[in-house]
Design a protein around this motif. Structure first.
Motif, PDB file in Angstrom:
ATOM      1  N   LYS A  48       0.864  -1.170   0.000  1.00  0.00           N
ATOM      2  CA  LYS A  48       0.000   0.000   0.000  1.00  0.00           C
ATOM      3  C   LYS A  48       0.902   1.221   0.000  1.00  0.00           C
ATOM      4  O   LYS A  48       1.951   1.243   0.645  1.00  0.00           O
ATOM      5  N   LEU A  50       1.330   5.360   0.563  1.00  0.00           N
ATOM      6  CA  LEU A  50       0.799   6.596   1.154  1.00  0.00           C
ATOM      7  C   LEU A  50       1.692   7.757   0.770  1.00  0.00           C
ATOM      8  O   LEU A  50       2.889   7.760   1.067  1.00  0.00           O
ATOM      9  N   TRP A 106       3.355  -0.613   4.484  1.00  0.00           N
ATOM     10  CA  TRP A 106       3.049   0.505   3.605  1.00  0.00           C
ATOM     11  C   TRP A 106       4.346   1.105   3.078  1.00  0.00           C
ATOM     12  O   TRP A 106       5.366   1.102   3.758  1.00  0.00           O
ATOM     13  N   ASP A 116      -2.582   2.914  -7.413  1.00  0.00           N
ATOM     14  CA  ASP A 116      -3.452   3.120  -6.253  1.00  0.00           C
ATOM     15  C   ASP A 116      -2.668   3.778  -5.121  1.00  0.00           C
ATOM     16  O   ASP A 116      -1.995   3.103  -4.343  1.00  0.00           O
ATOM     17  N   THR A 117      -2.737   5.093  -5.037  1.00  0.00           N
ATOM     18  CA  THR A 117      -2.001   5.841  -4.030  1.00  0.00           C
ATOM     19  C   THR A 117      -2.970   6.573  -3.115  1.00  0.00           C
ATOM     20  O   THR A 117      -3.800   7.344  -3.575  1.00  0.00           O
ATOM     21  N   ASP A 118      -2.837   6.309  -1.823  1.00  0.00           N
ATOM     22  CA  ASP A 118      -3.580   7.094  -0.845  1.00  0.00           C
ATOM     23  C   ASP A 118      -2.781   8.365  -0.583  1.00  0.00           C
ATOM     24  O   ASP A 118      -1.554   8.384  -0.757  1.00  0.00           O
ATOM     25  N   TYR A 143      -7.110  12.633   4.917  1.00  0.00           N
ATOM     26  CA  TYR A 143      -6.660  11.361   4.339  1.00  0.00           C
ATOM     27  C   TYR A 143      -7.598  11.002   3.209  1.00  0.00           C
ATOM     28  O   TYR A 143      -8.817  11.012   3.369  1.00  0.00           O
ATOM     29  N   GLN A 144      -7.015  10.682   2.044  1.00  0.00           N
ATOM     30  CA  GLN A 144      -7.819  10.357   0.888  1.00  0.00           C
ATOM     31  C   GLN A 144      -7.477   8.949   0.396  1.00  0.00           C
ATOM     32  O   GLN A 144      -6.304   8.641   0.140  1.00  0.00           O
ATOM     33  N   HIS A 145      -8.501   8.100   0.314  1.00  0.00           N
ATOM     34  CA  HIS A 145      -8.368   6.732  -0.192  1.00  0.00           C
ATOM     35  C   HIS A 145      -9.421   6.547  -1.268  1.00  0.00           C
ATOM     36  O   HIS A 145     -10.624   6.580  -0.987  1.00  0.00           O
ATOM     37  N   GLN A 146      -8.957   6.381  -2.507  1.00  0.00           N
ATOM     38  CA  GLN A 146      -9.829   6.266  -3.666  1.00  0.00           C
ATOM     39  C   GLN A 146     -10.819   7.428  -3.680  1.00  0.00           C
ATOM     40  O   GLN A 146     -10.412   8.565  -3.751  1.00  0.00           O
ATOM     41  N   ILE A 187      -5.356   5.011   9.916  1.00  0.00           N
ATOM     42  CA  ILE A 187      -5.158   4.680   8.503  1.00  0.00           C
ATOM     43  C   ILE A 187      -4.976   3.179   8.310  1.00  0.00           C
ATOM     44  O   ILE A 187      -5.506   2.581   7.396  1.00  0.00           O
ATOM     45  N   SER A 188      -4.188   2.562   9.194  1.00  0.00           N
ATOM     46  CA  SER A 188      -3.836   1.156   9.050  1.00  0.00           C
ATOM     47  C   SER A 188      -4.111   0.406  10.355  1.00  0.00           C
ATOM     48  O   SER A 188      -3.193   0.055  11.072  1.00  0.00           O
TER      49      SER A 188
END
Length: 189
Positions: A48, A50, A106, A116-118, A143-146, A187-188
């Motif tokens: 993943k 970030l 991560w 796919d970058t958060d 925080y931005q995820h998709q 986040i995780s």
């Protein structure tokens, strides 16, 4: 005339020797967390990712002088106690180091990669010592995820262990690490 010249020279040398020298400070990472952990994913698998964007600071904190709040409404910027490098860069680099160690699966970087970058955007509104013997770190992160985005405020108040700017920088570093811990847990999980 010769005595007057010697007296003036002595006064100038005394004045110069009494002036405090400039000191430079750098944020720290906790003991044992100084080296960045490497991702534990197998080769060929993408961890993943970030992207920690540049840290946004108000103009007063973007200054080279360390900020100190002397009352509820009054602030001072140090003239002889300065950040060794720009504060926004120090905040970003220590956050990347801390998050890398706290989230070993991560890849935490300061650059956006393809795929796919958060992303994590942070605005720091307070990063200073206070008249009451505490360090204050305050702001918010996004925080931005998709297609999802989460915005959270944060505020950390850490007591200083001693007087002086070295103790203040240690307390600010500790508060920043505490926020990294909070971020990592959200986040995780």
């Amino acid at each position: 005339m010769k005595k007057l010249l010697i007296a003036l020279l002595a006064v100038c040398l005394t004045a110069c020797s009494n002036s405090e020298s400039t000191k430079y400070y750098q944020l720290t990472t906790p003991q044992g967390a100084a080296s960045v952990a490497t991702s534990t994913t197998a080769f060929g698998q993408q961890p993943k990712h970030l992207w920690v964007q540049s840290i946004n600071l108000p103009d007063a904190l973007a200054n080279t002088g360390i900020a100190f709040q002397t009352s509820e409404v009054e602030y001072r910027l140090a003239e002889k106690n300065l950040w060794a490098s720009p504060l926004d860069q120090q905040l970003q680099q220590t956050l990347i180091t801390n998050l890398s160690n706290l989230m070993p699966n991560w890849l935490v970087t300061n650059t956006s990669l393809k795929g796919d970058t958060d992303s994590l955007a942070i605005t720091v509104t307070a990063f200073q010592g206070r008249w009451d013997g505490h360090a204050l770190v305050k702001g918010y992160w996004l925080y931005q995820h998709q297609d999802e985005a989460v915005r959270r405020p944060f505020e950390r108040i850490v007591p200083l262990n001693d007087d002086g700017y070295a103790a203040l920088v240690q307390a600010l570093s500790q508060a920043w690490y505490q926020e990294a811990q909070q971020l990592a847990s959200q986040i995780s999980p």
